[in-house]
Design a protein around this motif. Structure first.
Motif, short mmCIF file in Angstrom:
data_model
loop_
_atom_site.label_atom_id
_atom_site.label_comp_id
_atom_site.label_asym_id
_atom_site.label_seq_id
_atom_site.Cartn_x
_atom_site.Cartn_y
_atom_site.Cartn_z
N MET A 1 0.82 -1.19 0.00
CA MET A 1 0.00 0.00 0.00
C MET A 1 0.87 1.26 0.00
SD MET A 1 -2.95 1.20 2.71
CE MET A 1 -1.74 1.65 3.96
N VAL A 2 1.95 1.25 0.81
CA VAL A 2 2.82 2.42 0.87
C VAL A 2 3.52 2.64 -0.47
CG1 VAL A 2 4.84 3.42 2.00
CG2 VAL A 2 3.14 2.19 3.36
N ARG A 3 3.96 1.55 -1.10
CA ARG A 3 4.60 1.69 -2.41
C ARG A 3 3.62 2.27 -3.43
NH1 ARG A 3 7.00 -3.32 -0.98
NH2 ARG A 3 5.43 -4.45 -2.17
N ALA A 4 2.38 1.78 -3.40
CA ALA A 4 1.37 2.29 -4.33
C ALA A 4 1.10 3.77 -4.07
CB ALA A 4 0.07 1.49 -4.20
N ALA A 5 1.09 4.16 -2.80
CA ALA A 5 0.88 5.56 -2.46
C ALA A 5 2.01 6.42 -3.01
CB ALA A 5 0.78 5.73 -0.94
N GLY A 6 3.25 5.92 -2.88
CA GLY A 6 4.39 6.66 -3.40
C GLY A 6 4.31 6.81 -4.91
N GLU A 7 3.91 5.75 -5.60
CA GLU A 7 3.77 5.81 -7.05
C GLU A 7 2.68 6.80 -7.48
OE1 GLU A 7 3.02 1.79 -8.00
OE2 GLU A 7 5.09 1.12 -7.62
N ALA A 8 1.71 7.02 -6.59
CA ALA A 8 0.63 7.96 -6.89
C ALA A 8 0.98 9.39 -6.52
CB ALA A 8 -0.64 7.54 -6.16
N GLY A 9 2.20 9.58 -5.99
CA GLY A 9 2.64 10.93 -5.67
C GLY A 9 2.61 11.31 -4.21
N VAL A 10 2.21 10.40 -3.34
CA VAL A 10 2.20 10.69 -1.91
C VAL A 10 3.63 10.82 -1.40
CG1 VAL A 10 1.62 9.75 0.37
CG2 VAL A 10 -0.02 9.55 -1.51
N ARG A 11 3.91 11.86 -0.61
CA ARG A 11 5.27 12.10 -0.14
C ARG A 11 5.48 11.71 1.32
NH1 ARG A 11 6.93 16.88 0.41
NH2 ARG A 11 4.93 17.97 0.40
N ARG A 12 4.39 11.67 2.09
CA ARG A 12 4.52 11.35 3.51
C ARG A 12 3.41 10.40 3.94
NH1 ARG A 12 4.76 17.28 4.39
NH2 ARG A 12 6.95 17.92 4.59
N VAL A 13 3.73 9.48 4.83
CA VAL A 13 2.73 8.62 5.45
C VAL A 13 2.98 8.61 6.95
CG1 VAL A 13 2.41 7.14 3.44
CG2 VAL A 13 4.09 6.51 5.18
N VAL A 14 1.91 8.43 7.70
CA VAL A 14 2.01 8.26 9.15
C VAL A 14 1.36 6.94 9.51
CG1 VAL A 14 1.28 9.13 11.41
CG2 VAL A 14 2.02 10.73 9.65
N LEU A 15 2.09 6.10 10.20
CA LEU A 15 1.57 4.80 10.64
C LEU A 15 1.15 4.88 12.10
CD1 LEU A 15 1.14 1.71 10.28
CD2 LEU A 15 3.50 1.43 11.10
N LEU A 16 -0.10 4.51 12.36
CA LEU A 16 -0.56 4.36 13.74
C LEU A 16 -0.18 2.97 14.20
CD1 LEU A 16 -2.04 5.25 16.25
CD2 LEU A 16 -4.18 4.53 15.18
N SER A 17 0.73 2.90 15.14
CA SER A 17 1.22 1.63 15.67
C SER A 17 0.91 1.57 17.16
CB SER A 17 2.73 1.52 15.39
OG SER A 17 3.22 0.24 15.69
N ALA A 18 1.51 0.64 17.86
CA ALA A 18 1.21 0.44 19.28
C ALA A 18 2.49 0.35 20.09
CB ALA A 18 0.38 -0.82 19.46
N ARG A 19 2.39 0.81 21.32
CA ARG A 19 3.53 0.69 22.23
C ARG A 19 3.67 -0.77 22.69
NH1 ARG A 19 3.73 4.43 27.18
NH2 ARG A 19 2.03 3.05 27.80
N GLY A 20 4.84 -1.11 23.18
CA GLY A 20 5.06 -2.45 23.70
C GLY A 20 6.53 -2.81 23.64
N ARG A 21 6.97 -3.63 24.59
CA ARG A 21 8.38 -3.95 24.68
C ARG A 21 8.69 -5.44 24.62
NH1 ARG A 21 9.67 0.25 29.68
NH2 ARG A 21 9.73 2.14 28.43
N ASP A 22 7.68 -6.28 24.68
CA ASP A 22 7.91 -7.72 24.71
C ASP A 22 7.78 -8.28 23.30
OD1 ASP A 22 8.08 -10.43 25.14
OD2 ASP A 22 6.75 -10.44 26.87
#
Length: 208
Positions: A1-22
């Protein structure tokens, strides 16, 4: 999806991820795999690792219905979480999309204090003006209850594991990401609870 976004001209993405250490947890391994895929996508990226949203208590089907019924039963034990306001997360995402300073950065986002689900329930009860109980339950019983209510098996296992991480005190720590990105303190749980209680969202369910 990110590669497709880049090919469409998107310059920045933000990923919502989660905290955690294990890293032994399946959910944590999956989270790390997604983050790595975004880093390799060929587009400028920022990762926001968020704690549990405060909004889970006042929206949706996970915590709100049992709170309205008077009892929140979860396999979270007495473990704590630094609940974050989803609006702070949204503000951080907007800032990251609009400022090159955040490119290639990973931010851990949390609220300003660690609370157990029991403590959170008590504060909601006080604001709502009614008796509410938090009851720790075994993980297996909770998963079975989710399945009985029609929750898909994969989602039921994921939610249970996330709560087990809370019970194991794996996420009972504060993060400075909100202040780092936005230059201000994160919203408090009490402020969120006061607003939602004023809307009457935690009123008792009407008798049937």
């Amino acid at each position: 999806m990110v590669r497709a976004a880049g090919e469409a001209g998107v310059r920045r993405v933000v990923l919502l991820s989660a905290r955690g250490r294990d890293e032994r947890r399946p959910t944590q391994r999956a989270t790390q795999a997604v983050e790595e895929a975004v880093r390799r996508g060929g587009v400028g990226w920022t990762v926001l690792r968020a704690s549990w949203f405060m909004q889970n208590f006042g929206e949706g089907g996970l915590l709100l219905p049992p709170l309205r019924a008077g009892e929140l039963a979860l396999p979270a034990g007495d473990g704590g979480e630094a609940f974050v306001d989803a609006e702070d997360v949204a503000d951080a995402a907007v800032a990251a999309l609009g400022d090159d300073r955040h490119l290639g950065r990973v931010y851990d986002l949390s609220g300003p204090e660690v609370l157990s689900f029991g403590e959170a329930t008590a504060r909601i009860a006080a604001a709502a003006g009614r008796e509410l109980r938090y009851v720790p339950v075994p993980a297996g019983s909770y998963t079975a209850a989710l399945l009985a209510h029609g929750v898909p098996a994969a989602l039921a296992r994921t939610v249970t594991e996330l709560l087990e991480r809370v019970a194991a005190h794996e996420v009972a720590y504060l993060s400075e990401g909100v202040r780092e990105v936005l230059g201000r303190a994160p919203r408090t749980f009490d402020a969120y609870v006061a607003d939602v209680a004023a809307e009457g969202r935690w009123r008792a369910e009407p008798a049937r």
